[in-house]
Design a protein around this motif. Sequence first.
Motif, PDB file in Angstrom:
ATOM      1  N   THR A  23      -3.006  -3.845  -0.726  1.00 51.10           N
ATOM      2  CA  THR A  23      -3.044  -4.358   0.639  1.00 51.10           C
ATOM      3  C   THR A  23      -1.700  -4.060   1.307  1.00 51.10           C
ATOM      4  OG1 THR A  23      -4.564  -6.095  -0.075  1.00 51.10           O
ATOM      5  CG2 THR A  23      -3.420  -6.442   2.021  1.00 51.10           C
ATOM      6  N   LYS A  52       0.848  -1.198   0.000  1.00 52.40           N
ATOM      7  CA  LYS A  52       0.000   0.000   0.000  1.00 52.40           C
ATOM      8  C   LYS A  52       0.880   1.244   0.000  1.00 52.40           C
ATOM      9  CE  LYS A  52      -4.339   1.605   1.516  1.00 52.40           C
ATOM     10  NZ  LYS A  52      -4.768   1.407   0.153  1.00 52.40           N
ATOM     11  N   ILE A  59      -8.417  -0.697   6.918  1.00 54.70           N
ATOM     12  CA  ILE A  59      -8.044  -1.974   6.320  1.00 54.70           C
ATOM     13  C   ILE A  59      -8.466  -3.105   7.264  1.00 54.70           C
ATOM     14  CG2 ILE A  59      -6.122  -3.411   5.524  1.00 54.70           C
ATOM     15  CD1 ILE A  59      -6.621  -1.003   3.714  1.00 54.70           C
ATOM     16  N   CYS A  66      -8.262  -4.508   1.446  1.00 56.88           N
ATOM     17  CA  CYS A  66      -8.505  -5.470   2.514  1.00 56.88           C
ATOM     18  C   CYS A  66      -8.144  -6.886   2.057  1.00 56.88           C
ATOM     19  CB  CYS A  66      -9.974  -5.438   2.927  1.00 56.88           C
ATOM     20  SG  CYS A  66     -10.472  -3.894   3.719  1.00 56.88           S
TER      21      CYS A  66
END
Length: 185
Positions: free
Chosen positions: A85, A77, A137, A160
């Motif tokens: 993610t 990320k 998240i 996620c």
Amino acid sequence: MQLSRVTVSMMLLCTVGLFSFSGHNYRSIRYNRLNAELNGTPRILVDKSDYELSIFDDEGWYATYPVVFGEKTLGDKMWEGDRKTPEGDYKIVAKRPHKQWGQIMLIDYPTPTDKAKYNERKAKGLIPKNKGIGNGIGIHGTWQRDDMAVDYFQNWTNGCVSLKRSEMEELYEMIPVGTRVSIRK
């Protein structure tokens, strides 16, 4: 007793939790200790490269679930809205029912380590000036009647980790708030 090559091949494929039907790959849960209770403190390891979420306890490996993520490159990320993610060490900070995904377990992203990575990348010009770090998240189920997204490796989330709904229900029941989560590529 002699087994045919097809039988042996199917046994091997099922052992690793992957089998093929009509040219499509399907993955299933793999248990080390089926129907056994977790012993001691659980830990979660998410392996983005293998599309797996594994649970460990004081006795070692307990179970592995197939999962999917956000953006298909599986990169770390960088900023809010990149659909990636995050990678790092986290903990479950909240658990609750969710209207679309059944249940969700939120992780403590962004941690101080994530903030430091973000600031370093921003200073190097790798992150646009108008982009924030993001938050929210978690680990959650799929949309109702959409478990095939996991079977077909369809990365659909906004960053996620997503499991099949029934598997998320199982995970949700066994994992307490405070559980450590490591996400790796």
